[in-house]
Design a protein around this motif. Structure first.
Motif, PDB file in Angstrom:
ATOM      1  N   LEU A 152       0.865  -1.172   0.000  1.00 49.10           N
ATOM      2  CA  LEU A 152       0.000   0.000   0.000  1.00 49.10           C
ATOM      3  C   LEU A 152       0.903   1.223   0.000  1.00 49.10           C
ATOM      4  CD1 LEU A 152      -2.579  -1.071   2.736  1.00 49.10           C
ATOM      5  CD2 LEU A 152      -2.995  -0.951   0.278  1.00 49.10           C
ATOM      6  N   GLU A 210       0.886   5.469   0.062  1.00 42.68           N
ATOM      7  CA  GLU A 210       0.151   6.725   0.213  1.00 42.68           C
ATOM      8  C   GLU A 210       0.836   7.853  -0.550  1.00 42.68           C
ATOM      9  OE1 GLU A 210       0.263   4.645   4.323  1.00 42.68           O
ATOM     10  OE2 GLU A 210       1.668   5.143   2.704  1.00 42.68           O
ATOM     11  N   SER A 252      -4.173   9.940  -1.257  1.00 42.21           N
ATOM     12  CA  SER A 252      -4.458   8.764  -2.066  1.00 42.21           C
ATOM     13  C   SER A 252      -3.691   7.570  -1.512  1.00 42.21           C
ATOM     14  CB  SER A 252      -4.037   8.993  -3.515  1.00 42.21           C
ATOM     15  OG  SER A 252      -4.717  10.088  -4.085  1.00 42.21           O
ATOM     16  N   CYS A 253      -4.285   6.406  -1.681  1.00 40.38           N
ATOM     17  CA  CYS A 253      -3.624   5.150  -1.312  1.00 40.38           C
ATOM     18  C   CYS A 253      -3.849   4.182  -2.453  1.00 40.38           C
ATOM     19  CB  CYS A 253      -4.210   4.609  -0.017  1.00 40.38           C
ATOM     20  SG  CYS A 253      -3.586   2.985   0.469  1.00 40.38           S
ATOM     21  N   THR A 298      -2.954   0.265  -4.094  1.00 36.61           N
ATOM     22  CA  THR A 298      -2.538  -1.068  -3.709  1.00 36.61           C
ATOM     23  C   THR A 298      -1.882  -1.790  -4.878  1.00 36.61           C
ATOM     24  OG1 THR A 298      -3.293  -3.205  -2.890  1.00 36.61           O
ATOM     25  CG2 THR A 298      -4.834  -1.985  -4.241  1.00 36.61           C
ATOM     26  N   TRP A 332      -7.919   4.684   7.002  1.00 37.53           N
ATOM     27  CA  TRP A 332      -6.876   5.666   7.227  1.00 37.53           C
ATOM     28  C   TRP A 332      -6.653   5.814   8.729  1.00 37.53           C
ATOM     29  CZ3 TRP A 332      -3.907   7.732   3.492  1.00 37.53           C
ATOM     30  CH2 TRP A 332      -4.386   7.679   2.166  1.00 37.53           C
ATOM     31  N   TYR A 341      -1.541   7.153   7.434  1.00 34.24           N
ATOM     32  CA  TYR A 341      -1.270   5.808   6.926  1.00 34.24           C
ATOM     33  C   TYR A 341      -2.554   5.194   6.385  1.00 34.24           C
ATOM     34  CZ  TYR A 341       2.887   6.166   9.930  1.00 34.24           C
ATOM     35  OH  TYR A 341       4.050   6.557  10.524  1.00 34.24           O
ATOM     36  N   CYS A 342      -2.420   4.431   5.310  1.00 39.84           N
ATOM     37  CA  CYS A 342      -3.547   3.615   4.889  1.00 39.84           C
ATOM     38  C   CYS A 342      -3.308   2.180   5.336  1.00 39.84           C
ATOM     39  CB  CYS A 342      -3.816   3.710   3.397  1.00 39.84           C
ATOM     40  SG  CYS A 342      -2.530   3.129   2.307  1.00 39.84           S
ATOM     41  N   TRP A 370      -0.042  -2.243   5.891  1.00 38.00           N
ATOM     42  CA  TRP A 370       0.075  -0.810   6.143  1.00 38.00           C
ATOM     43  C   TRP A 370       0.993  -0.174   5.109  1.00 38.00           C
ATOM     44  CZ3 TRP A 370      -2.301   1.808  10.239  1.00 38.00           C
ATOM     45  CH2 TRP A 370      -2.914   1.008  11.202  1.00 38.00           C
ATOM     46  N   GLY A 371       0.680   1.062   4.757  1.00 41.67           N
ATOM     47  CA  GLY A 371       1.583   1.834   3.933  1.00 41.67           C
ATOM     48  C   GLY A 371       2.665   2.468   4.789  1.00 41.67           C
ATOM     49  N   THR A 398       2.265   9.263   4.795  1.00 46.08           N
ATOM     50  CA  THR A 398       2.503  10.536   4.120  1.00 46.08           C
ATOM     51  C   THR A 398       2.264  11.661   5.123  1.00 46.08           C
ATOM     52  OG1 THR A 398       1.958  11.889   2.177  1.00 46.08           O
ATOM     53  CG2 THR A 398       0.137  10.714   3.212  1.00 46.08           C
TER      54      THR A 398
END
Length: 115
Positions: A4, A6, A21-22, A24, A37, A94-95, A105-106, A109
């Motif tokens: 993921l 972000e 934005s996220c 995948t 989020w 985080y997404c 998890w991303g 940002t």
């Protein structure tokens, strides 16, 4: 392996807007049973911001209700539209995607709200 990522963070003034934005690496954002989020401000624990379940149920933290909107496309993207930003919204965002017992998890940002 699922990733993921972000994007969309930045520095804005109070009252302004940002859209995060996220994306995948999996086939679709709908591969996850829920996406969400979260955010983490300096010196604080990570906290929930907003989520969408697979069935489309939306949930928001009280602190962002009426200002933030979570959405997703039919493909690979999830968004967080943030309006009327406040200094207390400053955090790394985080997404998160949940699929079965797996939790993704991303990297986050940074969003900074300051005059």
């Amino acid at each position: 392996q699922v990733h993921l990522v972000e994007s969309g963070g930045g520095l804005v003034q109070p009252g302004e807007s940002l859209r995060l934005s996220c994306t995948t690496s999996s086939r679709s954002i709908f591969d996850f049973s829920s996406v969400a989020w979260y955010r983490q401000a300096p010196g604080k624990e990570r906290e929930f911001v907003a989520s969408i379940t697979g069935g489309g149920t939306l949930n928001y933290a009280d602190s962002v209700k009426g200002r933030f909107t979570i959405s997703r496309t039919l493909a690979k993207m999830m968004y967080l539209q943030m309006n009327s930003l406040k200094p207390e919204d400053t955090a790394v965002y985080y997404c998160r995607g949940v699929r079965g017992t797996a939790d993704y998890w991303g990297q986050g940002t940074q969003v900074t709200v300051s005059s």
